[in-house]
Write an enzyme that holds these catalytic residues in place. Structure first.
Site, mmCIF file in Angstrom:
data_model
loop_
_atom_site.group_PDB
_atom_site.id
_atom_site.type_symbol
_atom_site.label_atom_id
_atom_site.label_comp_id
_atom_site.label_asym_id
_atom_site.label_seq_id
_atom_site.Cartn_x
_atom_site.Cartn_y
_atom_site.Cartn_z
ATOM 1 N N SER A 148 0.616 -0.957 -0.056
ATOM 2 C CA SER A 148 -0.062 0.326 0.163
ATOM 3 C C SER A 148 1.331 1.384 -0.032
ATOM 4 O O SER A 148 1.965 1.312 -0.897
ATOM 5 C CB SER A 148 -0.551 -0.343 1.150
ATOM 6 O OG SER A 148 -1.509 0.747 0.708
ATOM 7 N N ASP B 156 -2.587 6.389 -3.552
ATOM 8 C CA ASP B 156 -1.033 5.805 -2.563
ATOM 9 C C ASP B 156 -0.739 4.488 -4.297
ATOM 10 O O ASP B 156 -1.461 4.452 -4.746
ATOM 11 C CB ASP B 156 -1.731 5.382 -1.556
ATOM 12 C CG ASP B 156 -2.186 4.088 -1.532
ATOM 13 O OD1 ASP B 156 -3.283 4.163 -2.330
ATOM 14 O OD2 ASP B 156 -2.745 3.587 -0.645
ATOM 15 N N ASP C 111 -0.920 1.455 -3.653
ATOM 16 C CA ASP C 111 -2.055 0.354 -4.371
ATOM 17 C C ASP C 111 -3.194 0.472 -5.062
ATOM 18 O O ASP C 111 -3.882 0.204 -5.543
ATOM 19 C CB ASP C 111 -1.687 -1.272 -3.592
ATOM 20 C CG ASP C 111 -3.085 -0.780 -2.533
ATOM 21 O OD1 ASP C 111 -2.901 1.055 -1.544
ATOM 22 O OD2 ASP C 111 -3.339 -1.486 -2.244
ATOM 23 N N ASP D 67 -6.387 2.069 -4.204
ATOM 24 C CA ASP D 67 -7.164 1.955 -3.217
ATOM 25 C C ASP D 67 -7.829 3.505 -1.946
ATOM 26 O O ASP D 67 -8.616 3.029 -1.378
ATOM 27 C CB ASP D 67 -7.225 0.518 -2.590
ATOM 28 C CG ASP D 67 -6.496 0.677 -0.777
ATOM 29 O OD1 ASP D 67 -5.373 1.762 -0.956
ATOM 30 O OD2 ASP D 67 -6.800 -0.794 -0.886
#
Length: 448
Positions: A103, A241, A243, A245
């Site tokens: 993440s 960010d 990743d 999400d």
């Protein structure tokens, strides 16, 4: 783990590469264990995506090998936002989806997230089943039953079309925006989504080299986006960010707009469309200003524990369409199954179009309350909320703030500290109350 699990936390498994379980050996075994669980009803099929960390190559291969040894097929989609893997898992009728990502963490961390066949996070019973298999001896299925792997060449195109469809193919002609892709998983798909909808797009953070993901860029480092929006004279900016999400937005004046403010914009918009009737879900850290603003709209704010898993639990229980965190992890359940930065951004742009407002105007209906947090170190694991001296100090703090603020003591799940958070209308009062309460907590713990 405090959740009773040996490996899985609230959002998968995460840590520094080469340390603990973040090793190719463990990922090989994890792939086999997951393959065993998902192949019980027949030969399993798993979608595997990743962000742009250099270690993703290593872990992708290890997972693929483990799944094959369990007799499970792999569909490789390459660098793909986490919510993109959730969508593709549904689209390919796969048994599960796996994302290799840490993440918003730096490049030297990595981890893994799982999605169930319906594109939602795995239920506890499946995670427990995978952990049980991890304790078993790895046994390869007969060669005639080994799994295969194939790369899905049109994965990005499929996800791009899905994102556009969630906005009703919003017309962005004439809009000038800046995208910050954090050198992460959105670097390819996000610019295409917004350009194909007609926007003029200036992109930063879209040159991943395996080492620069989240490095002073992206939603956790908004300064780069704020600077670019002003330099480009853009109408707004959107940062994701690593990743994809989460998101953060920046208005025309270069002011950051966080998840709580975006939730307000979306709640008001969806209430007007009849999609929201009762309320939305936030977390214990959601700003009190959002709760006050929603109250004026006759909407309720339900506070879940921190973490998107707990937000989703409340959304599912109440059958509500919108929830999220101040970090920018926003779940628009009326159009998708999980937190999705691109989809949430498009929903905000729909709100701006329908209200004929700028981002700054749309957020003006909510005033964020000043929030101060102090971490108090604990010499040992202790339930500070059960200590009489702490209870007395909290009662005094709440009396000082009255109806104009709130107090929260939240033990960290990863380190021996308790987070003392106070928020309210007046910053001077908030700082004083937080300092006094933190001192009381520290003294109470020291006297144990």
């Amino acid at each position: 783990m405090s959740n009773g699990k040996k490996y899985f936390g609230t959002d998968g498994i995460r840590g520094e590469v080469g340390q603990g379980v973040i090793t190719p050996e463990f990922f090989l075994k994890l792939g086999w264990a997951a393959g065993r669980v998902f192949s019980r009803a027949g030969k399993g099929k798993i979608v595997i995506g990743k962000d742009t960390r250099i270690s993703g190559y290593m872990f992708e291969s290890a997972l693929e090998s483990g799944l094959a040894a369990a007799g499970c097929d792999s569909l490789l989609v390459g660098p793909m936002p986490t919510p993109g893997v959730a969508y593709l898992t549904r689209a390919f009728h796969a048994d599960a989806g796996i994302v290799i990502s840490a993440s918003h963490n730096p490049f030297y961390d990595n981890g893994i997230k799982f999605f169930a066949a319906d594109g939602t996070k795995l239920p506890d019973d499946i995670e427990f089943a995978i952990e049980a298999e991890l304790d078993a001896v790895l046994q390869t299925v007969p060669s005639s039953e080994l799994g295969k792997a194939r790369r899905i060449e049109d994965a990005s195109g499929r996800y791009i079309e899905f994102c556009k469809s969630t906005s009703g193919y919003l017309n962005l002609d004439g809009m000038h925006i800046v995208l910050d892709c954090a050198h992460g998983a959105t670097y390819d798909v996000a610019p295409k989504v917004f350009r194909e909808l007609g926007a003029t797009v200036h992109v930063i953070g879209a040159a991943p080299d395996g080492l620069n993901i989240n490095d002073q860029i992206g939603s956790t480092h908004p300064a780069a986006l704020q600077k670019a929006v002003l330099e480009q004279n853009a109408q707004l900016g959107i940062a994701f960010d690593g990743d994809g999400d989460r998101l953060l937005m920046v208005d025309q004046e270069g002011q950051a707009v966080d998840g709580d403010e975006l939730l307000f914009i979306l709640a008001k918009h969806l209430q007007g469309k009849g999609v929201i009737r009762q309320g939305i879900v936030g977390t214990l850290m959601t700003n009190l200003g959002l709760e006050v603003a929603l109250r004026k709209l006759d909407l309720e704010l339900i506070r879940a524990n921190v973490g998107d898993r707990y937000v989703m639990e409340q959304l599912n229980t109440r059958a509500w369409p919108l929830g999220g965190e101040n970090s920018g992890h926003i779940v628009c359940k009326h159009v998708t199954t999980t937190g999705d930065g691109i989809v949430a951004a498009l929903q905000v742009l729909c709100a701006l179009r329908d209200s004929d407002q700028t981002l700054a105007q749309a957020k003006s209906g909510m005033r964020k309350y000043p929030q101060v947090m102090i971490n108090v170190k604990l010499p040992q694991r202790v339930d500070v909320l059960a200590l009489p001296a702490v209870q007395s100090a909290m009662a005094q703090a709440e009396q000082v703030l009255a109806e104009t603020g709130r107090v929260l003591l939240r033990p960290s799940g990863t380190e021996p500290v308790v987070r003392v958070m106070v928020e309210g209308e007046d910053i001077t009062t908030v700082k004083a109350v937080c300092k006094t309460l933190a001192s009381a907590v520290s003294a109470a713990v020291a006297n144990l």
